[in-house]
Design a protein around this motif. Structure first.
Motif, PDB file in Angstrom:
ATOM      1  N   ARG A   8       0.851  -1.278  -0.050  1.00 21.50           N
ATOM      2  CA  ARG A   8      -0.087   0.006  -0.162  1.00 21.50           C
ATOM      3  C   ARG A   8       0.858   1.272   0.042  1.00 21.50           C
ATOM      4  O   ARG A   8       0.237   2.104   0.047  1.00 21.50           O
ATOM      5  CB  ARG A   8      -0.901  -0.098   1.238  1.00 21.50           C
ATOM      6  N   VAL A   9       2.038   1.162   0.028  1.00 22.31           N
ATOM      7  CA  VAL A   9       2.903   2.325  -0.009  1.00 22.31           C
ATOM      8  C   VAL A   9       3.331   2.937  -1.696  1.00 22.31           C
ATOM      9  O   VAL A   9       3.686   1.940  -2.520  1.00 22.31           O
ATOM     10  CB  VAL A   9       4.557   1.823   0.632  1.00 22.31           C
ATOM     11  N   VAL A  10       3.040   3.979  -1.595  1.00 19.90           N
ATOM     12  CA  VAL A  10       3.360   4.807  -3.166  1.00 19.90           C
ATOM     13  C   VAL A  10       4.678   5.352  -3.086  1.00 19.90           C
ATOM     14  O   VAL A  10       4.796   6.221  -1.961  1.00 19.90           O
ATOM     15  CB  VAL A  10       2.073   5.483  -3.510  1.00 19.90           C
ATOM     16  N   ILE A  11       5.564   5.172  -4.123  1.00 16.67           N
ATOM     17  CA  ILE A  11       6.872   5.771  -4.125  1.00 16.67           C
ATOM     18  C   ILE A  11       7.067   6.464  -5.383  1.00 16.67           C
ATOM     19  O   ILE A  11       6.735   5.966  -6.310  1.00 16.67           O
ATOM     20  CB  ILE A  11       8.111   4.777  -3.803  1.00 16.67           C
ATOM     21  N   PHE A  12       7.430   7.793  -5.278  1.00 16.75           N
ATOM     22  CA  PHE A  12       7.912   8.549  -6.589  1.00 16.75           C
ATOM     23  C   PHE A  12       9.599   8.709  -6.679  1.00 16.75           C
ATOM     24  O   PHE A  12      10.044   9.015  -5.649  1.00 16.75           O
ATOM     25  CB  PHE A  12       7.403   9.914  -6.448  1.00 16.75           C
ATOM     26  N   LEU A  13      10.036   8.114  -7.705  1.00 11.56           N
ATOM     27  CA  LEU A  13      11.447   7.887  -8.173  1.00 11.56           C
ATOM     28  C   LEU A  13      11.965   9.080  -8.795  1.00 11.56           C
ATOM     29  O   LEU A  13      11.643   9.194 -10.019  1.00 11.56           O
ATOM     30  CB  LEU A  13      11.807   6.532  -8.427  1.00 11.56           C
ATOM     31  N   SER A  14      12.678   9.926  -8.528  1.00 10.52           N
ATOM     32  CA  SER A  14      13.263  11.113  -9.102  1.00 10.52           C
ATOM     33  C   SER A  14      14.834  11.041  -9.263  1.00 10.52           C
ATOM     34  O   SER A  14      15.545  10.745  -8.713  1.00 10.52           O
ATOM     35  CB  SER A  14      13.023  12.603  -8.273  1.00 10.52           C
ATOM     36  N   TYR A  15      15.314  11.266 -10.529  1.00 13.78           N
ATOM     37  CA  TYR A  15      16.645  11.158 -10.698  1.00 13.78           C
ATOM     38  C   TYR A  15      16.870  11.824 -12.354  1.00 13.78           C
ATOM     39  O   TYR A  15      16.000  12.267 -12.930  1.00 13.78           O
ATOM     40  CB  TYR A  15      17.306   9.687 -10.893  1.00 13.78           C
ATOM     41  N   ARG A  16      18.365  12.099 -12.633  1.00 11.88           N
ATOM     42  CA  ARG A  16      18.618  12.625 -13.719  1.00 11.88           C
ATOM     43  C   ARG A  16      19.356  11.530 -14.564  1.00 11.88           C
ATOM     44  O   ARG A  16      19.973  10.743 -14.089  1.00 11.88           O
ATOM     45  CB  ARG A  16      19.807  13.777 -13.658  1.00 11.88           C
ATOM     46  N   ARG A  17      18.733  11.232 -15.638  1.00 12.97           N
ATOM     47  CA  ARG A  17      19.095  10.260 -16.693  1.00 12.97           C
ATOM     48  C   ARG A  17      20.639  10.224 -17.053  1.00 12.97           C
ATOM     49  O   ARG A  17      21.127   9.259 -17.234  1.00 12.97           O
ATOM     50  CB  ARG A  17      18.464  10.327 -17.847  1.00 12.97           C
ATOM     51  N   GLY A  18      21.242  11.611 -17.399  1.00 11.96           N
ATOM     52  CA  GLY A  18      22.858  11.412 -17.427  1.00 11.96           C
ATOM     53  C   GLY A  18      23.689  11.409 -16.382  1.00 11.96           C
ATOM     54  O   GLY A  18      24.598  11.820 -16.427  1.00 11.96           O
TER      55      GLY A  18
END
Length: 482
Positions: A8-18
């Motif tokens: 039930r945990v919702v996670i947003f993954l943020s990163y730079r592709r380069g």
């Protein structure tokens, strides 16, 4: 956290592709394994076409329980082609994601990748300066499993709101906590080691399977090649025997005709000589008296009519034999030229008209040159199945919804097989991108439905980004030239 709670945990993954794409891929797989694919958002494959980025990202962040922010060594300094830092641009996706999370009060876990440091206030723009208030985790390749396990533990703690106290209340509590921490770390270490061992075993098994499959493929290809070469040899031997038989038959017929003609001429000459002797005996007697009174040299050449007839026949035999030999040689030459020309005509009749002037052909193969120097090879197969199997090379054909040829080159050392439709022409094609050391090149093989026995092959060096555009343009021209 229990498995049911984790789902039930919702996670947003943020990163730079380069900057940290490789780490994002590994962490994403572990997050999906624990919390479920539908509960982990990653912009690479989650934003549908046509969606407004800002609105969609804000909606997803508002649905999330925590934002995981991967920070690499170039996270803050990453710049565009003009040299301006991405963080200083209002539409920078990473900046928008951090700004939205801070505005909505969403917990943020910064993750330092491979020893990267947290940015300073001077590195950040004012709208995300509060990012420095969040404590960071760390992941490295050398202790990957242990670090990712610690990150999962931090996510569970953050979501459940159970933060560890900054200082224990008593010595006993401190000792118990330290013991629990050591046990947890030891358990995590053993679990990570067991997981690494299992992964290593799976990797070795996969490599062994791939090796066996590659050897089997090579063996099958060698058998198919040997079979084709044997068939080709049998065919060439049969053609050579047929050609020799035809030449021998033509020679015998020419000799028989010459023999019959010579016999007829000899019979006529003998009859004429006998008739002359019967009708003119006086002339014969005069020749005999002249022979008796002449010198031995004259007598030697003044022979009866039968000897003169024999000399005439000998001279005619020589002429006839020379004519027969000339006819036989001409037959052999014509047969050879027709055989040599038929091979080239067979392959060249299938090559595009605009390309034939630049081609050379031997047997069932042709080598041609385009105006820009690109070399194109053509091979004429005996069956449609063999031609298409050579193009596919045991690969799956991609769906018709994908472009063919692809708008961009395939990933390095991979290939794509697809059904193409260029103007009225349709067929099967393969496109690949190969890198061997410092040598990079694109390659394509194709078979047109209009010429299903003719396989074309073209390759070109990959020296700059425009090479794929040139390669695709040349290929399209070749297909349209049909």
């Amino acid at each position: 956290m229990s498995e049911d709670a984790a789902q039930r945990v919702v996670i947003f993954l943020s990163y730079r592709r380069g900057d940290t794409q490789w780490a994002a891929r590994g962490i994403y797989d572990r997050l999906v394994n624990r919390y479920g694919r539908k509960n982990v958002f990653r912009d690479l494959d989650a934003i549908p076409p046509g969606a407004r980025f800002r609105d969609y990202v804000e909606s997803k962040i508002s649905e999330s329980d925590v934002l995981i922010l991967l920070i690499g060594k170039a996270w803050a300094s990453y710049a565009d082609e003009t040299g301006q830092r991405r963080l200083e641009q209002a539409r920078d996706p990473v900046r928008l994601e951090v700004e939205t999370a801070l505005r909505l009060g969403l917990p943020i876990i910064p993750v330092r990748v491979e020893g990267a440091l947290m940015p300073t206030e001077g590195d950040l723009v004012p709208s995300i300066i509060d990012l420095l208030e969040f404590n960071a985790a760390e992941v490295t390749d050398s202790r990957w499993d242990y670090d990712v396990d610690r990150l999962l533990w931090a996510i569970d703690e953050t979501v459940e709101g159970r933060l560890r106290p900054s200082a224990p209340n008593s010595t006993g509590d401190r000792d118990a906590e330290e013991k629990a921490g050591r046990e947890a770390e030891e358990k995590a270490r053993r679990d990570a080691e067991a997981r690494r061992n299992a992964e290593e075993k799976a990797r070795r098994e996969a490599e062994e399977k791939a090796r066996r499959e590659a050897e089997e493929k090579v063996r099958r290809e060698a058998e198919v090649k040997a079979g084709r070469e044997a068939e080709e040899k049998v065919r060439r031997d049969a053609e050579a025997r047929a050609r020799r038989n035809a030449e021998e038959k033509a020679r015998r017929e020419a000799e028989e005709k010459a023999r019959r003609d010579t016999g007829a001429w000899a019979g006529r000459d003998a009859e004429e000589a006998e008739q002359q002797a019967r009708t003119d005996p006086q002339a014969a007697e005069e020749r005999a008296l002249a022979a008796a009174s002449s010198s031995p040299e004259v007598v030697e050449w003044d022979e009866p009519p039968s000897s003169g007839t024999a000399r005439i026949l000998s001279r005619r035999w020589a002429k006839i034999l020379a004519a027969a030999l000339a006819v036989g040689g001409l037959v052999v030459l014509i047969s050879y030229l027709r055989s040599a020309m038929s091979v080239e005509a067979t392959i060249m009749s299938h090559v595009p008209d605009d390309l034939r002037a630049s081609c050379t052909a031997t047997d069932k193969r042709a080598t041609c040159h385009m105006k820009d120097g690109t070399v194109v090879f053509y091979v004429l197969f005996d069956t449609v199945t063999e031609a298409k199997e050579f193009v596919r090379n045991e690969q799956q054909i991609q769906p018709d919804s994908q472009p063919c040829p692809p708008h961009a080159p395939p990933p390095v050392n991979t290939s794509v097989v697809c059904q193409y439709a260029v103007g009225p022409d349709k067929g099967l094609a393969m496109f690949s991108y190969t890198a061997k050391g410092t040598h990079d090149y694109y390659l394509s093989r194709w078979v047109s439905d209009a010429e299903p026995l003719l396989l074309g092959e073209m390759s070109t060096e990959n020296a700059n980004p425009l090479d794929w555009t040139t390669f695709e343009s040349n290929w399209t021209w070749l297909v349209k030239a049909r």
